[in-house]
Write a protein that holds these residues in place. Structure first.
Motif, PDB file in Angstrom:
ATOM      1  N   GLU A  26     -54.619 -80.411  49.140  1.00 39.25           N
ATOM      2  CA  GLU A  26     -53.980 -81.673  48.782  1.00 39.25           C
ATOM      3  C   GLU A  26     -53.407 -81.598  47.366  1.00 39.25           C
ATOM      4  O   GLU A  26     -52.295 -82.078  47.116  1.00 39.25           O
ATOM      5  CB  GLU A  26     -54.973 -82.825  48.897  1.00 39.25           C
ATOM      6  N   SER A  27     -54.149 -81.010  46.443  1.00 36.12           N
ATOM      7  CA  SER A  27     -53.685 -80.865  45.060  1.00 36.12           C
ATOM      8  C   SER A  27     -52.457 -79.976  44.991  1.00 36.12           C
ATOM      9  O   SER A  27     -51.507 -80.267  44.257  1.00 36.12           O
ATOM     10  CB  SER A  27     -54.794 -80.291  44.186  1.00 36.12           C
ATOM     11  N   THR A  28     -52.462 -78.902  45.771  1.00 38.40           N
ATOM     12  CA  THR A  28     -51.325 -77.986  45.799  1.00 38.40           C
ATOM     13  C   THR A  28     -50.085 -78.694  46.318  1.00 38.40           C
ATOM     14  O   THR A  28     -49.003 -78.610  45.719  1.00 38.40           O
ATOM     15  CB  THR A  28     -51.653 -76.752  46.670  1.00 38.40           C
ATOM     16  N   GLN A  29     -50.233 -79.414  47.414  1.00 36.46           N
ATOM     17  CA  GLN A  29     -49.084 -80.102  48.014  1.00 36.46           C
ATOM     18  C   GLN A  29     -48.533 -81.189  47.093  1.00 36.46           C
ATOM     19  O   GLN A  29     -47.322 -81.291  46.901  1.00 36.46           O
ATOM     20  CB  GLN A  29     -49.481 -80.686  49.373  1.00 36.46           C
ATOM     21  N   LEU A  30     -49.418 -81.996  46.509  1.00 38.64           N
ATOM     22  CA  LEU A  30     -48.967 -83.065  45.624  1.00 38.64           C
ATOM     23  C   LEU A  30     -48.317 -82.488  44.362  1.00 38.64           C
ATOM     24  O   LEU A  30     -47.262 -82.962  43.929  1.00 38.64           O
ATOM     25  CB  LEU A  30     -50.123 -83.987  45.238  1.00 38.64           C
ATOM     26  N   THR A  31     -48.916 -81.448  43.796  1.00 40.19           N
ATOM     27  CA  THR A  31     -48.350 -80.829  42.598  1.00 40.19           C
ATOM     28  C   THR A  31     -46.962 -80.282  42.879  1.00 40.19           C
ATOM     29  O   THR A  31     -46.029 -80.499  42.096  1.00 40.19           O
ATOM     30  CB  THR A  31     -49.281 -79.707  42.080  1.00 40.19           C
ATOM     31  N   GLU A  32     -46.811 -79.596  43.991  1.00 44.91           N
ATOM     32  CA  GLU A  32     -45.504 -79.038  44.337  1.00 44.91           C
ATOM     33  C   GLU A  32     -44.459 -80.145  44.524  1.00 44.91           C
ATOM     34  O   GLU A  32     -43.338 -80.043  44.005  1.00 44.91           O
ATOM     35  CB  GLU A  32     -45.614 -78.179  45.597  1.00 44.91           C
ATOM     36  N   ARG A  33     -44.828 -81.217  45.206  1.00 43.01           N
ATOM     37  CA  ARG A  33     -43.891 -82.342  45.401  1.00 43.01           C
ATOM     38  C   ARG A  33     -43.513 -82.987  44.065  1.00 43.01           C
ATOM     39  O   ARG A  33     -42.342 -83.292  43.822  1.00 43.01           O
ATOM     40  CB  ARG A  33     -44.501 -83.404  46.325  1.00 43.01           C
ATOM     41  N   GLU A  34     -44.502 -83.205  43.215  1.00 48.72           N
ATOM     42  CA  GLU A  34     -44.239 -83.852  41.930  1.00 48.72           C
ATOM     43  C   GLU A  34     -43.361 -82.981  41.038  1.00 48.72           C
ATOM     44  O   GLU A  34     -42.453 -83.477  40.379  1.00 48.72           O
ATOM     45  CB  GLU A  34     -45.551 -84.176  41.206  1.00 48.72           C
ATOM     46  N   ILE A  35     -43.641 -81.682  41.008  1.00 49.00           N
ATOM     47  CA  ILE A  35     -42.816 -80.805  40.172  1.00 49.00           C
ATOM     48  C   ILE A  35     -41.395 -80.734  40.721  1.00 49.00           C
ATOM     49  O   ILE A  35     -40.438 -80.769  39.946  1.00 49.00           O
ATOM     50  CB  ILE A  35     -43.465 -79.411  40.030  1.00 49.00           C
ATOM     51  N   ILE A 107     -35.544 -69.172  37.071  1.00 50.75           N
ATOM     52  CA  ILE A 107     -36.001 -67.784  37.197  1.00 50.75           C
ATOM     53  C   ILE A 107     -37.208 -67.709  38.125  1.00 50.75           C
ATOM     54  O   ILE A 107     -37.323 -66.794  38.934  1.00 50.75           O
ATOM     55  CB  ILE A 107     -36.325 -67.198  35.807  1.00 50.75           C
ATOM     56  N   MET A 108     -38.122 -68.676  37.998  1.00 45.91           N
ATOM     57  CA  MET A 108     -39.315 -68.761  38.849  1.00 45.91           C
ATOM     58  C   MET A 108     -39.172 -69.944  39.786  1.00 45.91           C
ATOM     59  O   MET A 108     -38.541 -70.946  39.442  1.00 45.91           O
ATOM     60  CB  MET A 108     -40.576 -68.973  38.005  1.00 45.91           C
ATOM     61  N   THR A 109     -39.804 -69.831  40.945  1.00 38.21           N
ATOM     62  CA  THR A 109     -39.908 -70.965  41.864  1.00 38.21           C
ATOM     63  C   THR A 109     -41.078 -71.843  41.422  1.00 38.21           C
ATOM     64  O   THR A 109     -41.899 -71.435  40.585  1.00 38.21           O
ATOM     65  CB  THR A 109     -40.162 -70.490  43.304  1.00 38.21           C
ATOM     66  N   VAL A 110     -41.176 -73.010  42.002  1.00 34.89           N
ATOM     67  CA  VAL A 110     -42.294 -73.899  41.697  1.00 34.89           C
ATOM     68  C   VAL A 110     -43.614 -73.209  42.044  1.00 34.89           C
ATOM     69  O   VAL A 110     -44.552 -73.206  41.243  1.00 34.89           O
ATOM     70  CB  VAL A 110     -42.148 -75.244  42.443  1.00 34.89           C
ATOM     71  N   LYS A 111     -43.700 -72.599  43.222  1.00 32.57           N
ATOM     72  CA  LYS A 111     -44.949 -71.935  43.622  1.00 32.57           C
ATOM     73  C   LYS A 111     -45.305 -70.787  42.681  1.00 32.57           C
ATOM     74  O   LYS A 111     -46.475 -70.558  42.387  1.00 32.57           O
ATOM     75  CB  LYS A 111     -44.861 -71.427  45.063  1.00 32.57           C
ATOM     76  N   GLN A 112     -44.295 -70.058  42.211  1.00 34.19           N
ATOM     77  CA  GLN A 112     -44.570 -68.970  41.275  1.00 34.19           C
ATOM     78  C   GLN A 112     -45.085 -69.524  39.951  1.00 34.19           C
ATOM     79  O   GLN A 112     -46.054 -68.995  39.396  1.00 34.19           O
ATOM     80  CB  GLN A 112     -43.322 -68.121  41.061  1.00 34.19           C
ATOM     81  N   ALA A 113     -44.471 -70.577  39.438  1.00 33.08           N
ATOM     82  CA  ALA A 113     -44.939 -71.175  38.181  1.00 33.08           C
ATOM     83  C   ALA A 113     -46.342 -71.751  38.342  1.00 33.08           C
ATOM     84  O   ALA A 113     -47.154 -71.697  37.414  1.00 33.08           O
ATOM     85  CB  ALA A 113     -43.971 -72.245  37.704  1.00 33.08           C
ATOM     86  N   MET A 114     -46.632 -72.287  39.519  1.00 38.95           N
ATOM     87  CA  MET A 114     -47.968 -72.823  39.775  1.00 38.95           C
ATOM     88  C   MET A 114     -49.010 -71.711  39.824  1.00 38.95           C
ATOM     89  O   MET A 114     -50.196 -71.980  39.643  1.00 38.95           O
ATOM     90  CB  MET A 114     -47.980 -73.606  41.090  1.00 38.95           C
ATOM     91  N   ASN A 115     -48.572 -70.501  40.074  1.00 37.70           N
ATOM     92  CA  ASN A 115     -49.507 -69.385  40.246  1.00 37.70           C
ATOM     93  C   ASN A 115     -49.233 -68.240  39.274  1.00 37.70           C
ATOM     94  O   ASN A 115     -49.384 -67.075  39.625  1.00 37.70           O
ATOM     95  CB  ASN A 115     -49.455 -68.901  41.690  1.00 37.70           C
ATOM     96  N   ILE A 116     -48.855 -68.584  38.037  1.00 38.81           N
ATOM     97  CA  ILE A 116     -48.681 -67.538  37.034  1.00 38.81           C
ATOM     98  C   ILE A 116     -50.040 -66.872  36.804  1.00 38.81           C
ATOM     99  O   ILE A 116     -51.081 -67.477  37.019  1.00 38.81           O
ATOM    100  CB  ILE A 116     -48.107 -68.085  35.715  1.00 38.81           C
ATOM    101  N   PRO A 117     -50.039 -65.606  36.407  1.00 37.89           N
ATOM    102  CA  PRO A 117     -51.304 -64.894  36.238  1.00 37.89           C
ATOM    103  C   PRO A 117     -52.217 -65.533  35.189  1.00 37.89           C
ATOM    104  O   PRO A 117     -51.770 -65.860  34.087  1.00 37.89           O
ATOM    105  CB  PRO A 117     -50.870 -63.499  35.789  1.00 37.89           C
ATOM    106  N   THR A 118     -53.471 -65.714  35.574  1.00 39.08           N
ATOM    107  CA  THR A 118     -54.494 -66.209  34.660  1.00 39.08           C
ATOM    108  C   THR A 118     -55.626 -65.203  34.606  1.00 39.08           C
ATOM    109  O   THR A 118     -55.814 -64.410  35.542  1.00 39.08           O
ATOM    110  CB  THR A 118     -55.030 -67.579  35.105  1.00 39.08           C
ATOM    111  N   CYS A 119     -56.389 -65.230  33.525  1.00 41.13           N
ATOM    112  CA  CYS A 119     -57.463 -64.249  33.355  1.00 41.13           C
ATOM    113  C   CYS A 119     -58.611 -64.867  32.562  1.00 41.13           C
ATOM    114  O   CYS A 119     -58.382 -65.677  31.655  1.00 41.13           O
ATOM    115  CB  CYS A 119     -56.919 -63.029  32.603  1.00 41.13           C
ATOM    116  N   LEU A 120     -59.818 -64.480  32.893  1.00 36.00           N
ATOM    117  CA  LEU A 120     -60.982 -64.830  32.088  1.00 36.00           C
ATOM    118  C   LEU A 120     -61.232 -63.678  31.126  1.00 36.00           C
ATOM    119  O   LEU A 120     -61.461 -62.550  31.561  1.00 36.00           O
ATOM    120  CB  LEU A 120     -62.204 -65.058  32.979  1.00 36.00           C
ATOM    121  N   ILE A 121     -61.132 -63.961  29.816  1.00 36.68           N
ATOM    122  CA  ILE A 121     -61.359 -62.937  28.800  1.00 36.68           C
ATOM    123  C   ILE A 121     -62.487 -63.383  27.876  1.00 36.68           C
ATOM    124  O   ILE A 121     -62.787 -64.578  27.776  1.00 36.68           O
ATOM    125  CB  ILE A 121     -60.091 -62.604  27.990  1.00 36.68           C
TER     126      ILE A 121
END
Length: 179
Positions: A26-35, A107-121
């Protein structure tokens, strides 16, 4: 009238939502629609202030998604090998500001921006990153782990798959995470 309304106000007791696969969907769908809606609005704004406010709104939705769905789901896309998961930093390997800018430039799609690489350091490595001047920049967005070459660390995906940060590209990231 306002005085009576304010004095009779009772806080709403909102029911807590337990995180689950359904709430993440639900969060993914709403975020994508809002963006998508905000991107359309951004194209039609006339003033610099209006554009800034819409950019801020998109940034809010992206960061909220990263924290709730990524951070609250898999933890992060990548994990520094040996990091204490209870004492670490959730980090955008591609700085979030740059991902937002790439989204706005098409340059990026909405889904790509929503899933940019993250890391725990680790916190010490976060300090090294800050001192290196790479908190908000990267020598390469394609080979995004180049931003971390000052850290002398190894990384795995969230599910333990070892990666070679010198050859791991943004394309491999999106393929691995099926974006």
């Amino acid at each position: 009238m306002l005085k009576n309304l304010v004095e009779s106000y009772q806080p709403t007791n909102y029911k807590r939502v337990k995180r689950s696969e359904q709430t993440h969907q639900e969060s993914t769908q709403l975020t994508e629609r809002e963006i998508d809606r905000l991107l359309s609005s951004y194209q039609h704004q006339q003033t610099l202030q209006e554009k800034r406010l819409v950019r801020d709104a998109i940034d809010h939705w992206l960061r909220r998604y990263h924290g709730y769905v990524i951070g609250g789901g898999i933890g992060s896309h990548y994990v520094e090998v040996g990091v204490d998961l209870k004492d670490c930093i959730f980090e955008h390997i591609v700085p979030a500001r740059d991902a937002l800018d790439m989204l706005l430039q098409g340059i990026m799609t909405v889904k790509q921006a929503m899933n940019i690489p993250t890391c725990l350091i680790s916190k010490p490595n976060d300090q090294i990153l800050q001192k290196s001047g790479r908190v908000k920049s990267s020598p390469s967005y394609w080979y995004f782990f180049k931003r971390y070459d000052v850290l002398q660390a190894e990384y795995n995906t969230h599910d333990g798959t070892a990666i070679d940060p010198t050859t791991w590209t943004l394309e491999k990231h999106y393929e691995y995470f099926k974006i």
